[in-house]
Design a protein around this motif. Structure first.
Motif, mmCIF file in Angstrom:
data_model
loop_
_atom_site.group_PDB
_atom_site.id
_atom_site.type_symbol
_atom_site.label_atom_id
_atom_site.label_comp_id
_atom_site.label_asym_id
_atom_site.label_seq_id
_atom_site.Cartn_x
_atom_site.Cartn_y
_atom_site.Cartn_z
ATOM 1 N N GLU A 168 15.819 89.798 -8.920
ATOM 2 C CA GLU A 168 15.025 90.993 -9.479
ATOM 3 C C GLU A 168 14.064 90.427 -10.659
ATOM 4 O OE1 GLU A 168 14.396 93.873 -8.146
ATOM 5 O OE2 GLU A 168 15.237 93.343 -6.204
ATOM 6 N N PHE A 169 14.998 89.762 -11.697
ATOM 7 C CA PHE A 169 14.242 89.213 -12.899
ATOM 8 C C PHE A 169 13.358 88.099 -12.650
ATOM 9 C CE2 PHE A 169 14.601 85.320 -15.689
ATOM 10 C CZ PHE A 169 13.710 85.998 -16.421
ATOM 11 N N ILE A 170 13.372 87.505 -11.635
ATOM 12 C CA ILE A 170 12.465 86.386 -11.264
ATOM 13 C C ILE A 170 11.101 87.016 -10.504
ATOM 14 C CG2 ILE A 170 11.742 84.364 -10.006
ATOM 15 C CD1 ILE A 170 14.677 83.471 -10.452
ATOM 16 N N ARG A 171 11.282 87.928 -9.618
ATOM 17 C CA ARG A 171 10.271 88.675 -8.994
ATOM 18 C C ARG A 171 9.687 89.342 -9.840
ATOM 19 N NH1 ARG A 171 14.223 91.057 -4.387
ATOM 20 N NH2 ARG A 171 12.171 92.338 -4.069
ATOM 21 N N HIS A 172 10.085 89.950 -10.993
ATOM 22 C CA HIS A 172 9.461 90.776 -11.885
ATOM 23 C C HIS A 172 8.490 89.786 -12.483
ATOM 24 C CE1 HIS A 172 12.093 94.167 -11.287
ATOM 25 N NE2 HIS A 172 10.970 95.043 -11.736
ATOM 26 N N VAL A 173 8.648 88.707 -12.945
ATOM 27 C CA VAL A 173 7.793 87.658 -13.555
ATOM 28 C C VAL A 173 6.686 87.271 -12.531
ATOM 29 C CG1 VAL A 173 7.826 85.419 -14.559
ATOM 30 C CG2 VAL A 173 9.590 87.071 -15.139
ATOM 31 N N ARG B 118 12.893 81.405 -26.162
ATOM 32 C CA ARG B 118 14.209 81.702 -25.900
ATOM 33 C C ARG B 118 14.431 83.391 -25.888
ATOM 34 N NH1 ARG B 118 19.197 82.099 -24.897
ATOM 35 N NH2 ARG B 118 21.041 81.270 -26.476
ATOM 36 N N LEU B 119 15.211 83.748 -25.045
ATOM 37 C CA LEU B 119 15.408 84.963 -24.853
ATOM 38 C C LEU B 119 17.050 85.311 -24.980
ATOM 39 C CD1 LEU B 119 13.395 85.930 -21.438
ATOM 40 C CD2 LEU B 119 12.981 86.250 -24.000
ATOM 41 N N THR C 165 9.777 80.031 -29.349
ATOM 42 C CA THR C 165 9.671 81.392 -29.605
ATOM 43 C C THR C 165 10.974 81.810 -29.359
ATOM 44 O OG1 THR C 165 7.499 81.356 -29.311
ATOM 45 C CG2 THR C 165 8.452 83.405 -29.250
ATOM 46 N N LEU C 166 11.527 82.697 -30.291
ATOM 47 C CA LEU C 166 12.948 83.467 -30.012
ATOM 48 C C LEU C 166 12.501 84.785 -29.985
ATOM 49 C CD1 LEU C 166 16.222 82.738 -31.269
ATOM 50 C CD2 LEU C 166 15.533 84.792 -31.693
ATOM 51 N N SER C 167 13.022 85.615 -28.970
ATOM 52 C CA SER C 167 12.997 87.102 -28.779
ATOM 53 C C SER C 167 14.304 87.784 -28.605
ATOM 54 C CB SER C 167 11.844 87.550 -27.793
ATOM 55 O OG SER C 167 11.559 88.912 -27.551
ATOM 56 N N VAL C 168 14.967 88.643 -29.166
ATOM 57 C CA VAL C 168 15.844 89.534 -28.706
ATOM 58 C C VAL C 168 15.595 90.916 -28.358
ATOM 59 C CG1 VAL C 168 17.918 90.260 -29.913
ATOM 60 C CG2 VAL C 168 17.136 88.257 -30.814
ATOM 61 N N VAL C 169 15.643 90.868 -26.861
ATOM 62 C CA VAL C 169 15.274 92.143 -26.285
ATOM 63 C C VAL C 169 16.337 92.442 -25.325
ATOM 64 C CG1 VAL C 169 12.624 91.629 -26.365
ATOM 65 C CG2 VAL C 169 14.077 90.824 -24.420
ATOM 66 N N PRO C 170 16.349 93.825 -24.821
ATOM 67 C CA PRO C 170 17.429 94.131 -23.763
ATOM 68 C C PRO C 170 17.131 93.304 -22.592
ATOM 69 C CG PRO C 170 16.475 96.306 -24.701
ATOM 70 C CD PRO C 170 15.613 95.251 -25.343
ATOM 71 N N HIS C 171 18.235 93.173 -21.834
ATOM 72 C CA HIS C 171 17.892 92.360 -20.633
ATOM 73 C C HIS C 171 17.252 92.899 -19.505
ATOM 74 C CE1 HIS C 171 19.381 90.375 -16.653
ATOM 75 N NE2 HIS C 171 19.577 89.445 -17.381
ATOM 76 N N ASP C 172 16.927 94.015 -19.513
ATOM 77 C CA ASP C 172 15.908 94.535 -18.382
ATOM 78 C C ASP C 172 14.460 94.430 -19.036
ATOM 79 O OD1 ASP C 172 15.967 96.503 -20.287
ATOM 80 O OD2 ASP C 172 16.410 98.310 -19.184
ATOM 81 N N GLU C 173 14.211 94.058 -20.036
ATOM 82 C CA GLU C 173 12.898 93.815 -20.594
ATOM 83 C C GLU C 173 12.695 92.441 -20.690
ATOM 84 O OE1 GLU C 173 12.115 96.154 -23.935
ATOM 85 O OE2 GLU C 173 13.053 98.178 -23.276
ATOM 86 N N PHE C 174 13.489 91.368 -20.075
ATOM 87 C CA PHE C 174 13.194 90.072 -20.139
ATOM 88 C C PHE C 174 12.044 89.841 -19.540
ATOM 89 C CE2 PHE C 174 17.452 87.783 -20.881
ATOM 90 C CZ PHE C 174 17.613 88.344 -22.092
ATOM 91 N N ALA D 112 9.154 91.612 -19.154
ATOM 92 C CA ALA D 112 8.078 91.990 -19.905
ATOM 93 C C ALA D 112 8.005 91.433 -21.024
ATOM 94 C CB ALA D 112 8.392 93.519 -20.422
ATOM 95 N N ALA D 113 8.932 90.645 -21.895
ATOM 96 C CA ALA D 113 8.781 89.911 -22.877
ATOM 97 C C ALA D 113 8.079 88.425 -22.499
ATOM 98 C CB ALA D 113 10.296 89.404 -23.478
ATOM 99 N N ILE D 114 8.422 88.024 -21.191
ATOM 100 C CA ILE D 114 7.988 86.622 -20.778
ATOM 101 C C ILE D 114 6.447 86.926 -20.493
ATOM 102 C CG2 ILE D 114 7.792 85.194 -18.790
ATOM 103 C CD1 ILE D 114 10.935 85.612 -18.466
ATOM 104 N N LEU D 115 6.056 88.082 -19.786
ATOM 105 C CA LEU D 115 4.545 88.338 -19.458
ATOM 106 C C LEU D 115 3.837 88.508 -21.010
ATOM 107 C CD1 LEU D 115 5.172 91.088 -16.641
ATOM 108 C CD2 LEU D 115 5.100 88.278 -16.617
ATOM 109 N N ARG D 116 4.610 89.146 -21.772
ATOM 110 C CA ARG D 116 3.821 89.491 -22.955
ATOM 111 C C ARG D 116 3.527 88.136 -23.757
ATOM 112 N NH1 ARG D 116 6.805 93.083 -24.719
ATOM 113 N NH2 ARG D 116 8.209 91.948 -25.900
ATOM 114 N N HIS D 117 4.534 87.214 -23.746
ATOM 115 C CA HIS D 117 4.297 86.071 -24.218
ATOM 116 C C HIS D 117 3.269 84.939 -23.620
ATOM 117 C CE1 HIS D 117 5.209 82.072 -26.138
ATOM 118 N NE2 HIS D 117 5.393 81.805 -25.093
#
Length: 896
Positions: free
Chosen positions: A656-661, A541-542, A585-594, A596-601
């Motif tokens: 852009e978000f999906i392509r980064h993932v 959950r982002l 899992t819940l993570s509160v992060v800036p939108h442009d770091e979504f 990075a949060a997915i990759l880290r998880h």
């Protein structure tokens, strides 16, 4: 009549009418200057002031945000620029835009906003946070108060002798300077911690806990100072202090108990959101509290701060309350207040070496007193030098709260404009260096997380011995650990669809049970088959972290939010009803770091596949009846409309978000574009066009796993591109079709085993082509032919029995695929999902030219980001308007 006649003859009556009509109704057409201050109607100039202030603040916030500076820097500097230091030097600027006559209204507006802001500051203080690492937090807090207080007093003595008029009381001035040096900028500290992702680290917890304690102590000292300054005699000061203590006790106990009772009585605490009655009561408490503290001789802002302390934090109530008022406060009121501070700041008065020398001395003394003492305290409680340096840097942060303190001192006559300007420069510099110093001492690779901002919920795991034993050949194919990304409620239908497809023991109700029990033995699975793999789904959950106070509270209350978040609650219930082992899992992060949060998880949790639901409107229907569906009863709950929605596949931001993932994910990725063209959930049919390449091979093996679900059938078409157009001829050949019948398009297809090239990097040599052919042929033959080297077990045979494998040849492969998909969709009894490889790297075929023709044929405006996101096959489905959901997969990049 005589009086009236005389009045008319003298023209007094007419003369009195004409100017009134023109003045009240003529406006700019009568020559009025809208920028001129008009006491009876001050709204015009006030609007001009507000527009200028907000515009300057927002522009500076964009600039300073690029270098990771908190918003308060932009607000302070914006106020200084609009003041006499810069804009005030323009002739008539200050007299025209900020005339003295207009300042009372601007000051009143800013004070109202300041009271509300201090209410939010008090609301942010959660004593429960101080319990985390309380030993280190206490040591840092005590060190951050005692030493800076003493050094600030010494600094006040020197400044008093050099700059202050002797009419100002020496003791009051020294005490005030000491408080200004001690009090931390708690709201700015919180935002820096969230910006640097330190809230869930040991450093962040200690800094936040110590900041809470120091903030409370600082406000107590400031209240004491103001009470002493405003009191005419020592006895009056005693009365003020005793009244203040009594009011605090009354507010924090009887009033708080009554407020909590009313929250429960109105259901606000249960639903986690204040009702209209509770919002009314809350605002009344805030302003009545401000009124009381002001009339007893303490500043009104203390009343707002104290009112924030009584707000309960249970069940997200505080978060919801803040969301209702914070935008107006942060966007409108606070910039007004800082502009007033800037208007009172005149750096032109610092016109000699002594003034600048003392300004540097203030900066060095204030920073050293906090940095070294808090750092040493942290070092003495077991932190290493990097962590201690970061704690010292964070505790030395000034800014917003100090500006409030300085303005109180200026209004009380303790500070003059020059000393005030010196301390404003000190606040800007110390706030500005906090972020880079923290990053210097404590970069992200040294972070030690405590789980504060990323919390997990996981039920008891199934007994490992009770789990199914994977068959030897399927062990490498079948995936068991999935992560589903959820950042909005609209993604729930897609996430639920994927979860149900992945569950081989899924049940859709009583009707399904009957259908299950009546299925032939050869095409059904036993409920507790020992060979069925156990699927584990983890919902990530982002929540977007912004500069708003509500998201800050969410990040510090993530454990509570994890249990009460509506999106997770719905998905958790769905998992329990479908016997899916579920964790969250819940993570509160800036939108442009979504991304990075997915990759880290994905990296930390060893996720085998990340699933990205992309819910979107079909964009092809004029009303909901066209798709054979009915109104969703949950639409009203989530404020969603059943009216047709615009096709969002071309959304550049989400693409852009999906392509980064896709670009950086260490595991396999699946993007499910949920078009929900057919609401029949009892039967799903999957369609896979197989061109070759690593992504298509992943799609093929994943399709077999999805077909473990007894209610899923599939058709796999191997598409071979020919060099010239021809009318394809085919025969049944070695076609495997033990399940449902396929459409007439497959009735006479010839099964061939011609492999297409898969281009690895830019190498076109014979070895690469042979390796490509071999990999694709093996992937195809292992499911279409049985041999001594590969004999599927009962589990795989059960899945293959519901699958049809064919091969087609086509000069225009994308056109052929679209025709086949349309034929599948035409069978209304089945809900069709197209499964395809993304094939943006090491693709077998280049479909760019044919895709351009399809776009032109359909006269469909499609951006280049669509093909880059979902691949050529997915883009063709979008351009053609095919009413089918599709699943785009990408295999993990090989590691060297």
């Amino acid at each position: 009549m005589g009086s009236f006649s005389r009045c008319m003859s003298e023209g007094e009556f007419v003369d009195s009418l004409v100017p009134r009509a023109a003045a009240s109704q003529g406006g700019v057409y009568s020559g009025d200057n809208p920028a001129a201050y008009n006491a009876p109607d001050p709204i015009r100039l006030w609007v001009i002031q507000v527009v200028i202030i907000i515009t300057v603040t927002q522009l500076l916030a964009l600039i300073f945000g690029r270098i990771r500076q908190p918003r308060v820097i932009a607000e302070i500097i914006g106020g200084v620029l609009l003041g006499p230091t810069v804009m005030g030097r323009i002739p008539n600027f200050t007299d025209s835009i900020f005339p003295d006559a207009a300042m009372p209204l601007l000051n009143l507006t800013a004070t109202i906003g300041l009271i509300l802001f201090l209410f939010l500051v008090g609301l942010e203080i959660d004593i429960r946070l101080m319990k985390r690492n309380i030993k280190a937090a206490t040591a840092v807090s005590v060190a951050g108060v005692l030493v800076p207080l003493g050094l600030g007093a010494a600094l006040g003595v020197a400044i008093y002798r050099e700059f202050v008029d002797r009419s100002v009381d020496f003791g009051y001035f020294v005490l005030f300077v000491a408080v200004a040096v001690v009090i931390p900028a708690f709201p700015v500290l919180c935002r820096i911690l969230t910006e640097l992702k330190l809230l869930d680290t040991t450093v962040g917890v200690v800094a936040l806990s110590a900041g809470i304690a120091n903030n409370v102590v600082g406000w107590v000292l400031l209240a004491l100072t103001v009470a002493l300054v405003n009191a005419s005699t020592g006895l009056v000061a005693l009365y003020v202090l005793l009244t203040s203590v009594g009011y605090v006790i009354i507010l924090l106990f009887p009033v708080k108990w009554g407020y909590l009772w009313l929250c429960r009585r109105t259901g606000s605490l249960e639903q986690g959101s204040p009702t209209a009655l509770m919002m009314t009561v809350t605002l009344l408490i805030v302003f009545i509290s401000a009124f009381f503290t002001d009339i007893i001789g303490v500043h009104a802002i203390f009343g707002g701060f104290l009112a924030g302390l009584i707000i309960p934090h249970e069940n997200g109530f505080a978060v919801s309350l803040v969301e209702k008022i914070e935008a107006l406060v942060s966007i409108l009121f606070l910039p007004l207040y800082f502009t007033l501070s800037g208007l009172r700041t005149n750096l032109g008065l610092l016109n000699n070496g002594s003034s600048w020398g003392y300004t540097v001395l203030i900066c060095v003394a204030a920073f050293s007193a906090t940095f070294f003492t808090c750092g040493a305290a942290a070092l003495g409680t077991g932190f290493n030098w990097r962590e201690s340096g970061a704690i010292g840097s964070l505790m030395s942060c000034k800014g917003l709260v100090e500006l409030i303190v300085l303005n109180v001192g200026l209004q009380a006559g303790i500070l003059d404009t020059r000393v005030f300007s010196m301390f404003v420069v000190h606040a800007i510099i110390l706030t500005f260096i906090t972020t880079p110093l923290t990053l210097l001492f404590y970069p992200s690779k040294y972070h030690v997380h405590t789980g504060g901002a990323v919390a997990k919920y996981a039920p008891a795991r199934a007994d490992p011995e009770a789990r199914g034993v994977h068959p030897p050949l399927s062990k490498s194919d079948f995936k068991t650990h999935f992560a589903v990304v959820l950042d909005k409620v609209e993604q729930l239908p897609g996430a639920m669809t994927m979860a149900q497809l992945l569950n081989p023991l899924a049940s859709t109700g009583a009707a399904d049970d009957e259908q299950f029990s009546s299925s032939p033995p050869s095409t059904s699975l036993k409920r507790h088959s020992s060979t069925t793999p156990t699927i584990t789904i983890e919902a990530l959950r982002l929540i977007e972290l912004t500069t708003r106070t509500s998201t800050l509270l969410e990040s510090t209350e993530s454990y509570s939010l994890l249990q009460n978040d509506s999106v997770l609650s719905i998905f958790r219930t769905f998992g329990q009803l479908n016997n899916l082992p579920f964790s969250a899992t819940l993570s509160v992060v800036p939108h442009d770091e979504f991304p990075a949060a997915i990759l880290r998880h994905a990296s930390e949790s060893a996720t085998e596949m990340v699933i990205l639901p992309w819910s979107r409107g079909s964009g092809m229907t004029s009303n909901i009846e066209d798709v054979g569906g009915t109104r969703n009863p949950f639409d009203g709950i989530f404020h969603r409309s059943t009216a047709p929605v615009h096709d969002q596949t071309s959304s550049v931001v989400y693409s852009e978000f999906i392509r980064h993932v896709f670009l950086g994910c260490p595991s396999d990725v699946a993007l499910f574009v949920d078009r929900r063209s057919n609401l029949n959930v009892n039967s799903r049919h999957l369609f896979l066009p197989f061109f070759g390449g690593p992504d298509d091979r992943l799609a093929l093996s994943f399709l077999v796993q999805l077909c473990l679900n007894p209610y899923v059938t599939a058709t796999v078409v191997r598409v071979v591109k020919t060099d010239a157009m021809f009318t394809p001829t085919s025969s049944a050949g070695e076609e495997r079709n033990k399940g449902d019948a396929v459409s007439d398009d497959f009735s006479s297809l010839r099964d061939t085993v011609i492999a297409a090239d898969t281009l690895y990097s830019d190498l076109q040599d014979t070895v690469t082509r042979l390796a490509s052919d071999t990999a694709d042929n093996i992937a195809w033959h292992r499911y279409t032919q049985q041999s001594a080297t590969y004999t599927p077990d009962a589990l795989v045979l059960s899945a293959l029995s519901r699958m049809t494998f064919v091969t087609v040849e086509a000069f225009n492969p994308l056109h052929r695929v679209l025709d086949l998909v349309k034929a599948e969709v035409a069978q209304s009894s089945r809900n069709v999902i197209v499964v395809t490889g993304r094939s943006r790297r090491m693709a077998a075929l280049n479909h760019t030219e044919e895709l351009e023709r399809i776009v032109a044929e359909n006269n469909f405006a499609i951006g280049s980001s669509v093909a880059k996101t979902v691949g050529d096959v997915g883009a063709a489905l979008v351009a053609d308007g095919t009413a089918a959901s599709f699943l785009v997969v990408q295999s993990a990049a090989p590691t060297n």
